[in-house]
Scaffold this motif. Sequence first.
Motif, mmCIF file in Angstrom:
data_model
loop_
_atom_site.group_PDB
_atom_site.id
_atom_site.type_symbol
_atom_site.label_atom_id
_atom_site.label_comp_id
_atom_site.label_asym_id
_atom_site.label_seq_id
_atom_site.Cartn_x
_atom_site.Cartn_y
_atom_site.Cartn_z
ATOM 1 N N UNK A 17 0.820 -1.216 0.000
ATOM 2 C CA UNK A 17 0.000 0.000 0.000
ATOM 3 C C UNK A 17 0.851 1.263 0.000
ATOM 4 N N UNK A 18 2.020 1.208 0.638
ATOM 5 C CA UNK A 18 2.927 2.368 0.620
ATOM 6 C C UNK A 18 3.427 2.630 -0.791
ATOM 7 N N UNK A 19 3.777 1.574 -1.501
ATOM 8 C CA UNK A 19 4.253 1.730 -2.874
ATOM 9 C C UNK A 19 3.134 2.265 -3.759
ATOM 10 N N UNK A 20 1.963 1.681 -3.659
ATOM 11 C CA UNK A 20 0.850 2.095 -4.505
ATOM 12 C C UNK A 20 0.415 3.534 -4.233
ATOM 13 N N UNK A 21 0.750 4.074 -3.054
ATOM 14 C CA UNK A 21 0.409 5.460 -2.710
ATOM 15 C C UNK A 21 1.489 6.458 -3.130
ATOM 16 N N UNK A 22 2.611 5.976 -3.632
ATOM 17 C CA UNK A 22 3.695 6.881 -4.031
ATOM 18 C C UNK A 22 3.262 7.771 -5.195
ATOM 19 N N UNK A 23 3.775 9.009 -5.203
ATOM 20 C CA UNK A 23 3.545 9.900 -6.331
ATOM 21 C C UNK A 23 4.086 9.252 -7.601
ATOM 22 N N UNK A 24 3.275 9.217 -8.632
ATOM 23 C CA UNK A 24 3.707 8.685 -9.912
ATOM 24 C C UNK A 24 3.502 7.195 -10.085
ATOM 25 N N UNK A 25 3.049 6.496 -9.037
ATOM 26 C CA UNK A 25 2.776 5.057 -9.177
ATOM 27 C C UNK A 25 1.411 4.884 -9.825
ATOM 28 N N UNK A 26 1.401 4.327 -11.018
ATOM 29 C CA UNK A 26 0.156 4.074 -11.742
ATOM 30 C C UNK A 26 -0.326 2.644 -11.544
ATOM 31 N N UNK A 42 11.511 9.839 -13.252
ATOM 32 C CA UNK A 42 11.761 10.449 -11.941
ATOM 33 C C UNK A 42 10.964 9.736 -10.839
ATOM 34 N N UNK A 43 9.705 9.408 -11.120
ATOM 35 C CA UNK A 43 8.906 8.718 -10.106
ATOM 36 C C UNK A 43 9.439 7.310 -9.842
ATOM 37 N N UNK A 44 9.932 6.647 -10.871
ATOM 38 C CA UNK A 44 10.546 5.327 -10.674
ATOM 39 C C UNK A 44 11.801 5.448 -9.814
ATOM 40 N N UNK A 45 12.637 6.439 -10.106
ATOM 41 C CA UNK A 45 13.866 6.637 -9.324
ATOM 42 C C UNK A 45 13.541 6.959 -7.869
ATOM 43 N N UNK A 46 12.512 7.785 -7.641
ATOM 44 C CA UNK A 46 12.116 8.116 -6.273
ATOM 45 C C UNK A 46 11.627 6.855 -5.541
ATOM 46 N N UNK A 47 10.894 6.012 -6.247
ATOM 47 C CA UNK A 47 10.430 4.741 -5.665
ATOM 48 C C UNK A 47 11.610 3.887 -5.210
ATOM 49 N N UNK A 48 12.608 3.781 -6.042
ATOM 50 C CA UNK A 48 13.761 2.942 -5.721
ATOM 51 C C UNK A 48 14.508 3.443 -4.488
ATOM 52 N N UNK A 49 14.410 4.743 -4.207
ATOM 53 C CA UNK A 49 15.120 5.337 -3.074
ATOM 54 C C UNK A 49 14.226 5.564 -1.858
ATOM 55 N N UNK A 50 12.947 5.220 -1.960
ATOM 56 C CA UNK A 50 12.009 5.446 -0.860
ATOM 57 C C UNK A 50 12.431 4.641 0.373
ATOM 58 N N UNK A 51 12.320 5.228 1.559
ATOM 59 C CA UNK A 51 12.725 4.515 2.782
ATOM 60 C C UNK A 51 12.026 3.163 2.970
ATOM 61 N N UNK A 52 10.742 3.072 2.625
ATOM 62 C CA UNK A 52 10.056 1.788 2.789
ATOM 63 C C UNK A 52 10.607 0.728 1.843
ATOM 64 N N UNK A 53 11.129 1.146 0.686
ATOM 65 C CA UNK A 53 11.735 0.168 -0.227
ATOM 66 C C UNK A 53 13.104 -0.278 0.282
ATOM 67 N N UNK A 54 13.848 0.629 0.879
ATOM 68 C CA UNK A 54 15.139 0.260 1.474
ATOM 69 C C UNK A 54 14.912 -0.761 2.585
#
Length: 102
Positions: A27-36, A69-81
Amino acid sequence: MIQVVTTVEVLPDCLDDFLSLLNETLTKVQAEDGCLAYEPMVDIATGMPTQVELRPDTITLVEAWANLDSLQAHLQAPHMTRFREAAKEYVKHVSHQCLQPV
């Protein structure tokens, strides 16, 4: 739009543990800006003669991102780390296929 097909092969008998961690993060990933779209999938038998062999220990994530940019932000998101760190004990191999419309 960027499409990503992420293939995660988990170690034997680790699929349920991996999916539990993934579901905690979903749910955190799906709520990210730019996640379609961000959908975990598993292989199913279809009877199609051209279908590849079923992979019982593999999760395929079908992703769509508004832009790079949204993909790159996803890869660096704290929840993904945190997810990658927690899941690494279950993962045998990960690959990504990144695509754009033609």
